[in-house]
Design an enzyme around this catalytic site. Structure first.
Site, PDB file in Angstrom:
ATOM      1  N   ARG A 105      -3.899  21.059 -14.359  1.00 24.10           N
ATOM      2  CA  ARG A 105      -2.140  20.346 -14.903  1.00 24.10           C
ATOM      3  C   ARG A 105      -3.031  19.865 -16.295  1.00 24.10           C
ATOM      4  NH1 ARG A 105      -0.320  15.468 -11.060  1.00 24.10           N
ATOM      5  NH2 ARG A 105       1.683  15.139 -12.904  1.00 24.10           N
ATOM      6  N   GLU A 133       8.099  16.989 -25.713  1.00 18.91           N
ATOM      7  CA  GLU A 133       7.978  17.260 -24.518  1.00 18.91           C
ATOM      8  C   GLU A 133       8.282  18.501 -24.281  1.00 18.91           C
ATOM      9  OE1 GLU A 133       4.926  16.106 -22.900  1.00 18.91           O
ATOM     10  OE2 GLU A 133       5.304  13.415 -23.759  1.00 18.91           O
ATOM     11  N   ARG A 145       0.735  -1.564   0.247  1.00 21.85           N
ATOM     12  CA  ARG A 145       0.226   0.411   0.703  1.00 21.85           C
ATOM     13  C   ARG A 145       0.965   1.550   0.032  1.00 21.85           C
ATOM     14  NH1 ARG A 145      -2.888  -3.397   3.616  1.00 21.85           N
ATOM     15  NH2 ARG A 145      -4.849  -4.007   2.411  1.00 21.85           N
ATOM     16  N   LYS A 165       6.926  22.781 -15.032  1.00 24.49           N
ATOM     17  CA  LYS A 165       5.863  22.019 -14.459  1.00 24.49           C
ATOM     18  C   LYS A 165       5.130  21.449 -12.991  1.00 24.49           C
ATOM     19  CE  LYS A 165       4.610  17.074 -14.865  1.00 24.49           C
ATOM     20  NZ  LYS A 165       5.004  15.537 -16.053  1.00 24.49           N
ATOM     21  N   HIS A 215      -1.821  10.055 -28.104  1.00 20.58           N
ATOM     22  CA  HIS A 215      -2.141   8.210 -27.344  1.00 20.58           C
ATOM     23  C   HIS A 215      -2.354   7.955 -28.190  1.00 20.58           C
ATOM     24  CE1 HIS A 215      -1.508   9.782 -23.156  1.00 20.58           C
ATOM     25  NE2 HIS A 215      -0.219   9.818 -23.363  1.00 20.58           N
ATOM     26  N   HIS A 269       6.742   7.599 -26.995  1.00 16.20           N
ATOM     27  CA  HIS A 269       5.473   8.601 -27.493  1.00 16.20           C
ATOM     28  C   HIS A 269       6.389   9.874 -27.344  1.00 16.20           C
ATOM     29  CE1 HIS A 269       2.913  10.323 -24.350  1.00 16.20           C
ATOM     30  NE2 HIS A 269       3.390  11.228 -24.024  1.00 16.20           N
ATOM     31  N   ASN A 324      -1.377  17.871 -21.135  1.00 17.23           N
ATOM     32  CA  ASN A 324      -1.337  17.344 -21.875  1.00 17.23           C
ATOM     33  C   ASN A 324      -1.587  17.438 -23.600  1.00 17.23           C
ATOM     34  OD1 ASN A 324      -1.457  14.797 -20.292  1.00 17.23           O
ATOM     35  ND2 ASN A 324      -3.778  15.512 -19.162  1.00 17.23           N
ATOM     36  N   LYS A 361       2.728  11.005 -11.740  1.00 17.52           N
ATOM     37  CA  LYS A 361       1.716   9.954 -12.643  1.00 17.52           C
ATOM     38  C   LYS A 361       2.371   8.863 -13.324  1.00 17.52           C
ATOM     39  CE  LYS A 361      -0.933  12.938 -15.398  1.00 17.52           C
ATOM     40  NZ  LYS A 361      -1.444  13.574 -16.808  1.00 17.52           N
ATOM     41  N   GLU A 368      -4.790  16.927 -11.161  1.00 16.37           N
ATOM     42  CA  GLU A 368      -5.934  17.135 -13.200  1.00 16.37           C
ATOM     43  C   GLU A 368      -7.179  17.161 -12.442  1.00 16.37           C
ATOM     44  OE1 GLU A 368      -5.162  15.396 -16.688  1.00 16.37           O
ATOM     45  OE2 GLU A 368      -2.982  15.208 -16.002  1.00 16.37           O
ATOM     46  N   HIS A 391      -1.362  15.223 -26.252  1.00 14.26           N
ATOM     47  CA  HIS A 391      -1.174  14.107 -25.718  1.00 14.26           C
ATOM     48  C   HIS A 391      -2.579  13.138 -26.421  1.00 14.26           C
ATOM     49  CE1 HIS A 391       1.314  15.419 -23.697  1.00 14.26           C
ATOM     50  NE2 HIS A 391       2.403  14.215 -23.742  1.00 14.26           N
TER      51      HIS A 391
END
Length: 367
Positions: A248, A192, A128, A234, A259, A272, A252, A150, A244, A255
């Site tokens: 935030r 990026e 955990r 960032k 994606h 990517h 993306n 993330k 997000e 993206h």
């Protein structure tokens, strides 16, 4: 103001209250004792790396950690986006359990974005939650994926759909590791870097335009400035919106389209950053069709993306397939695709767009 000399270690703070942490940026940090001081104490550490990075840097990191941990274990994963999945993630859990690692064990993610995401997700899940440190060795990871917490793995139907927000306790960006980066990976990282300009900082965009050739040839001072400024932008965004829920999402940019390219082609066919670079071109064209920016701005940023060695024309998956994949995007709400668009140069927002407009963009930007 000129960037500081490349051998000067710099620090960027992620301000998240009791979960705040530092990003260390500089040359030679893997071998610097100061980079590893003050981390959580534990009997054991686990280096999570991949088959490409391990021969280059694992021994160096192991030697740096040896004075701080009685045992330093290692798990070497296969390299590539196509391995960012449950079976590969289980290799990390298998090693932790086989070595009898407890809830104080510290994980060290040594590699690019895939390693960082998977080590972070493993750290968030094992017992955990155990502490972890990001040690990014690619430009893309140093300027983006290692920062902000993330963590995720891919699903055949969508990228990064299974994961958790889980912050590292430190990020150590050794700029020397960029010397061994293949040219294609360097270009992927520049995507990026470039994204921060149109969405947040036009002065930085102008600096990138003036220094793109230096960045491509890996000028140490240029890379140091690009990494630091990217992390500063960032850090500012993540500090305001960690999970997000609003701001935030602008990070993306490119993206949603990107994606879809990755999932549609099959993970690993395009890097990517390559998909994000092309996705930014598509997002810029969408911004123009929504009357937010003019054609001159679109062409300006598109030219910069091309100068970075990135693709600016997407694969012809078919508009229906693009739309199908983009409806699975994490920003989608009630089946409506939500796109990050440039509302004006240096400022971004998230909004929907009619399918017919998106189809026009795809017709312009694919072949």
């Amino acid at each position: 103001m000129p960037p500081p000399p490349p051998d000067a270690s710099q620090q960027v703070r992620i301000a998240l209250g009791e979960r705040s942490y530092d990003i260390l940026i500089g040359a030679g940090l893997l071998a610097s004792p100061q980079a590893w001081q003050g981390l959580p104490r534990s009997a054991a550490a686990l280096i999570v790396t991949n088959a490409t990075v391990a021969p280059l840097y694992a021994a160096r990191l192991r030697a740096a950690l040896a004075p701080h941990y009685r045992a330093v274990h290692e798990v070497v994963l296969p390299d590539g986006e196509e391995h960012k999945d449950w079976p590969t993630l289980n290799r990390v859990f298998d090693t932790l359990l086989a070595r009898g690692c407890d809830r104080k064990t510290v994980l060290f993610a040594l590699g690019g974005g895939v390693v960082g995401d998977m080590a972070g997700f493993a750290a968030a899940s094992y017992m955990r939650g155990v502490p972890f440190v990001q040690v990014p060795t690619t430009l893309l990871a140093q300027v983006d994926s290692s920062v902000g917490g993330k963590t995720a793995i891919n699903h055949p139907q969508g990228k990064n759909m299974i994961g958790a927000f889980y912050q590292p306790v430190r990020v150590v960006c050794d700029l020397d590791t960029l010397a061994t980066l293949p040219a294609r990976e360097l270009s992927a990282g520049l995507a990026e870097v470039i994204k921060y300009g149109p969405i947040a900082d036009m002065a930085f965009l102008e600096w990138i335009e003036s220094n793109i050739d230096a960045l491509v040839r890996r000028d140490p001072a240029a890379l140091a400035h690009a990494v630091r400024r990217s992390c500063e932008i960032k850090a500012g965004v993540v500090g305001q919106d960690e999970r997000e829920s609003g701001l935030r999402a602008i990070l993306n940019f490119g993206h949603t389209f990107g994606h879809a390219i990755e999932a549609g082609l099959g993970y690993g066919k395009w890097l990517h950053g390559e998909a994000v670079g092309c996705g930014m071109v598509m997002a810029l064209q969408l911004s123009r069709r929504l009357a937010l920016v003019d054609e001159g701005f679109v062409q300006r940023v598109t030219a910069l993306i091309a100068r970075a060695g990135l693709p600016i024309v997407g694969p012809a998956l078919g508009a229906d397939r693009y739309l199908e994949l983009m409806r699975i995007d994490k920003k989608a709400e009630g089946g409506e695709i939500r796109f990050v668009v440039v509302e004006k140069p240096g400022q971004a927002g998230v909004r929907g767009a009619p399918d017919d407009v998106v189809r026009q963009v795809l017709a312009d930007c694919t072949r």
